[in-house]
Write a protein that holds these residues in place. Structure first.
Motif, short mmCIF file in Angstrom:
data_model
loop_
_atom_site.label_atom_id
_atom_site.label_comp_id
_atom_site.label_asym_id
_atom_site.label_seq_id
_atom_site.Cartn_x
_atom_site.Cartn_y
_atom_site.Cartn_z
N ALA A 26 0.83 -1.20 0.00
CA ALA A 26 0.00 0.00 0.00
C ALA A 26 0.86 1.26 0.00
N LYS A 27 2.00 1.24 0.71
CA LYS A 27 2.92 2.38 0.71
C LYS A 27 3.40 2.67 -0.71
N LYS A 28 3.78 1.63 -1.41
CA LYS A 28 4.29 1.78 -2.77
C LYS A 28 3.19 2.28 -3.71
N LEU A 75 8.74 8.99 -2.85
CA LEU A 75 9.06 7.77 -3.59
C LEU A 75 10.20 7.00 -2.92
N ARG A 76 11.18 7.72 -2.39
CA ARG A 76 12.28 7.06 -1.67
C ARG A 76 11.77 6.41 -0.39
N ALA A 77 10.94 7.14 0.35
CA ALA A 77 10.40 6.62 1.61
C ALA A 77 9.55 5.37 1.39
N ALA A 78 8.92 5.28 0.24
CA ALA A 78 8.09 4.11 -0.08
C ALA A 78 8.93 2.93 -0.56
N GLY A 79 10.23 3.14 -0.70
CA GLY A 79 11.10 2.06 -1.13
C GLY A 79 11.15 1.86 -2.63
N ALA A 87 28.76 14.99 -6.18
CA ALA A 87 29.11 16.41 -6.19
C ALA A 87 27.89 17.20 -5.75
N SER A 88 27.38 18.10 -6.57
CA SER A 88 26.23 18.91 -6.15
C SER A 88 24.90 18.36 -6.66
N TRP A 89 24.92 17.22 -7.33
CA TRP A 89 23.68 16.64 -7.87
C TRP A 89 23.31 15.36 -7.13
N VAL A 90 22.01 15.09 -7.09
CA VAL A 90 21.52 13.84 -6.52
C VAL A 90 20.96 13.01 -7.67
N TYR A 91 21.41 11.77 -7.76
CA TYR A 91 20.94 10.86 -8.80
C TYR A 91 19.99 9.86 -8.16
N TYR A 92 18.90 9.58 -8.86
CA TYR A 92 17.87 8.66 -8.39
C TYR A 92 17.82 7.45 -9.29
N ALA A 93 17.55 6.29 -8.68
CA ALA A 93 17.40 5.04 -9.44
C ALA A 93 16.21 4.27 -8.89
N VAL A 94 15.54 3.55 -9.77
CA VAL A 94 14.42 2.70 -9.36
C VAL A 94 14.98 1.48 -8.63
N VAL A 95 14.31 1.08 -7.57
CA VAL A 95 14.67 -0.14 -6.85
C VAL A 95 14.06 -1.31 -7.64
N PRO A 96 14.90 -2.10 -8.29
CA PRO A 96 14.39 -3.17 -9.16
C PRO A 96 13.44 -4.13 -8.45
N GLU A 97 13.75 -4.51 -7.22
CA GLU A 97 12.90 -5.45 -6.49
C GLU A 97 11.51 -4.86 -6.24
N ALA A 98 11.44 -3.58 -5.94
CA ALA A 98 10.13 -2.94 -5.72
C ALA A 98 9.30 -2.98 -7.00
N LEU A 99 9.95 -2.74 -8.12
CA LEU A 99 9.25 -2.78 -9.40
C LEU A 99 8.77 -4.20 -9.70
N ARG A 100 9.60 -5.20 -9.41
CA ARG A 100 9.20 -6.60 -9.62
C ARG A 100 8.02 -6.97 -8.73
#
Length: 118
Positions: A26-28, A75-79, A87-100
């Motif tokens: 439900a969080k996701k 989205l991060r808090a939901a896993g 450096a000064s940028w933040v990069y985001y990536a999808v959590v593969p297991e959450a997507l599966r």
């Protein structure tokens, strides 16, 4: 070739979710239920390499930078996403297991639904 029925029937139709599994899923789903968050998630998932900087994904989304940051935090808090400062940028990536997990939960194909009555 014989396929085990448990491998064909999606989890939702195989057995009821446990309380813990339902809360976690439900969080996701709640995080993805917002159109801006869904667009941000999609932009990251479809970006080259499966990761993106805020500067790569916020174009075309008509909200302020603080609002984008808030949505990414949800989205991060939901896993659903991870983040890494470079450096000064933040990069985001999808959590593969959450997507599966989401894909498996919602894998409601026509064959599996044949046994479900309205």
């Amino acid at each position: 070739m014989v396929v085990d029925a448990c491998c064909v029937t999606p989890p939702l139709l195989r057995e009821p979710l446990t309380e813990f599994a339902a809360v976690e899923m439900a969080k996701k789903l709640k995080a993805l239920a917002d159109p801006v968050r869904l667009r941000l998630f999609s932009a990251i998932a479809s970006h080259s390499g499966g990761e993106a900087c805020v500067c790569d994904i916020s174009g075309g989304i008509d909200v302020s930078q603080p609002t984008v940051s808030h949505h990414l935090k949800v989205l991060r808090a939901a896993g659903l996403l991870t983040s890494e400062r470079r450096a000064s940028w933040v990069y985001y990536a999808v959590v593969p297991e959450a997507l599966r997990e989401i894909a498996a939960l919602l894998d409601l194909n026509t064959a599996a639904l044949a046994g479900v009555t309205a």
